[in-house]
Design a protein around this motif. Structure first.
Motif, PDB file in Angstrom:
ATOM      1  N   THR A  16       0.837  -1.194   0.000  1.00  0.00           N
ATOM      2  CA  THR A  16       0.000   0.000   0.000  1.00  0.00           C
ATOM      3  C   THR A  16       0.862   1.229   0.000  1.00  0.00           C
ATOM      4  O   THR A  16       2.067   1.180   0.244  1.00  0.00           O
ATOM      5  N   VAL A  17       0.259   2.347  -0.257  1.00  0.00           N
ATOM      6  CA  VAL A  17       0.969   3.620  -0.293  1.00  0.00           C
ATOM      7  C   VAL A  17       0.332   4.553   0.706  1.00  0.00           C
ATOM      8  O   VAL A  17      -0.889   4.765   0.684  1.00  0.00           O
ATOM      9  N   GLY A  18       1.091   5.090   1.595  1.00  0.00           N
ATOM     10  CA  GLY A  18       0.576   6.020   2.569  1.00  0.00           C
ATOM     11  C   GLY A  18       0.763   7.459   2.137  1.00  0.00           C
ATOM     12  O   GLY A  18       1.493   7.759   1.199  1.00  0.00           O
ATOM     13  N   GLY A  26      -4.857   1.591   5.135  1.00  0.00           N
ATOM     14  CA  GLY A  26      -5.782   0.489   5.052  1.00  0.00           C
ATOM     15  C   GLY A  26      -5.984  -0.025   3.643  1.00  0.00           C
ATOM     16  O   GLY A  26      -5.501   0.562   2.675  1.00  0.00           O
ATOM     17  N   PRO A  27      -6.781  -1.116   3.544  1.00  0.00           N
ATOM     18  CA  PRO A  27      -7.014  -1.739   2.242  1.00  0.00           C
ATOM     19  C   PRO A  27      -7.695  -0.819   1.249  1.00  0.00           C
ATOM     20  O   PRO A  27      -7.558  -0.992   0.054  1.00  0.00           O
ATOM     21  N   ALA A  28      -8.433   0.189   1.747  1.00  0.00           N
ATOM     22  CA  ALA A  28      -9.161   1.060   0.828  1.00  0.00           C
ATOM     23  C   ALA A  28      -8.228   1.882  -0.043  1.00  0.00           C
ATOM     24  O   ALA A  28      -8.644   2.372  -1.100  1.00  0.00           O
ATOM     25  N   PRO A  32      -5.353   0.007  -7.282  1.00  0.00           N
ATOM     26  CA  PRO A  32      -6.367  -0.813  -7.975  1.00  0.00           C
ATOM     27  C   PRO A  32      -5.707  -1.655  -9.055  1.00  0.00           C
ATOM     28  O   PRO A  32      -4.712  -1.266  -9.656  1.00  0.00           O
ATOM     29  N   ASP A  33      -6.283  -2.821  -9.276  1.00  0.00           N
ATOM     30  CA  ASP A  33      -5.778  -3.708 -10.321  1.00  0.00           C
ATOM     31  C   ASP A  33      -6.105  -3.100 -11.683  1.00  0.00           C
ATOM     32  O   ASP A  33      -7.284  -2.919 -12.020  1.00  0.00           O
TER      33      ASP A  33
END
Length: 356
Positions: A16-18, A26-28, A32-33
């Protein structure tokens, strides 16, 4: 990038990227693929006429390959080398052109087939454990069959398929025929123990055949030498074979630079610093013709074997394991350089009747 270390090690633990460096999110907020880009249809996918044109083009290329293979075989049989330089060049040119057309036809046809007719859809296969169950195997076999059918090899385009297999099957014949034809060649290795050189044969310039006088050879000069013979003999097939064994490189050094000037029997093999050696490398038979005047070294361009002309052409570097055979020379009553005899040892690379 950072990895969320607070969640279990399952499918939700993705990169993920913060908003700030070192911050897990979080996962949100995962990437996106992007998925597979939208498939762009080719003209051959949407226009049956274009597909038929491409099929005909590929078929014609395979037929051209077949004709090239047949042409090379015909050239090998009908235009054999006649012993002259022009005859060898013509035979080699025709055989080479036939092989080039054959290979290019197969290569270009294969590329055009892949780009215009074979399926070009991108597919994704998810990773899974190496051990698969029966259901997965059934799916894999179905995918392979679908891909094979989509390539157009089986079921349709029968003419193209026939041309494809015919071109691939015939091309090796173009290589096999010359190999089979050479089986009956001359395997008499004892022929390399003797050359055209004999006592009194004048040294002549290659390729003009003009005899050489000792007075024409200056210190440091290099001559490519052949035995003097008649113009008629130089037009025969036998001359090509005999010349290939008798070619010589002649150099004139200062007599004081010669460290070895005599045969094992004590006879002088040179004349006033003029020495002559076989041009055929004793490694694998390449022409040795690169002379370095300052060091008196003679270099073979193929594998860099180096011979010292001032010291009986002994090997000073490289894979050759024996010196170049020397041609003993002298002058006749008219001042022309002549051979005292043939080479004292067989010319060319080592073979199984010699230890070296």
């Amino acid at each position: 990038m950072s990895e969320n270390q607070n969640t279990p090690a399952d499918a939700s633990t993705e990169v993920t990227v913060g908003s700030q460096a070192g911050t897990a999110v979080g996962p949100a907020e995962r990437f996106p693929d992007p998925g597979i880009p939208e498939h762009k249809h080719r003209l051959t996918d949407t226009d049956p006429r274009a597909a038929r044109r491409a099929e005909r083009t590929v078929t014609l290329l395979f037929v051209l390959s077949i004709l090239g293979t047949i042409g090379s075989i015909v050239a090998y049989v009908m235009v054999p080398p006649d012993g002259t330089a022009s005859g060898v060049r013509l035979s080699t040119l025709l055989i080479g052109l036939g092989l080039a057309v054959s290979l290019l036809g197969i290569g270009i046809a294969g590329i055009h087939w892949a780009k215009a007719l074979m399926g070009d859809r991108e597919m994704v296969q998810e990773r899974h454990p190496l051990a698969t169950n029966d259901a997965d195997r059934i799916v894999a076999v179905k995918d392979l069959n679908d891909g094979l059918a989509d390539s157009g090899v089986v079921g349709r385009r029968g003419v193209l398929k026939g041309a494809f297999f015919a071109a691939l099957a015939l091309f090796p014949v173009a290589i096999a025929v010359p190999l089979i034809g050479s089986v009956g060649g001359d395997w008499n290795i004892s022929a390399f123990k003797h050359t055209m050189w004999k006592r009194g044969t004048r040294l002549a310039i290659d390729p003009s055949g003009r005899p050489i006088k000792a007075s024409d050879v200056t210190v440091g000069s290099v001559f490519h030498v052949i035995p003097e013979t008649t113009e008629e003999f130089r037009e025969t097939h036998e001359w090509i074979t005999e010349k290939s064994k008798a070619v010589v490189l002649m150099v004139r050094l200062n007599p004081e630079d010669l460290r070895t000037d005599q045969s094992p029997e004590g006879e002088t093999w040179s004349h006033e610093g003029i020495v002559a050696y076989s041009k055929i490398c004793t490694h694998v038979g390449c022409p040795v013709a690169l002379y370095e005047q300052q060091t008196h070294h003679l270099l073979c361009p193929c594998h860099q074997s180096t011979f010292d002309i001032a010291d009986s052409a002994k090997v000073v570097f490289g894979p050759a394991n024996r010196r170049l055979p020397q041609l003993p020379i002298t002058v006749d009553d008219e001042g022309y350089l002549v051979a005292q005899d043939d080479f004292a040892e067989p010319i060319g690379p080592s073979f199984w009747e010699r230890l070296k």
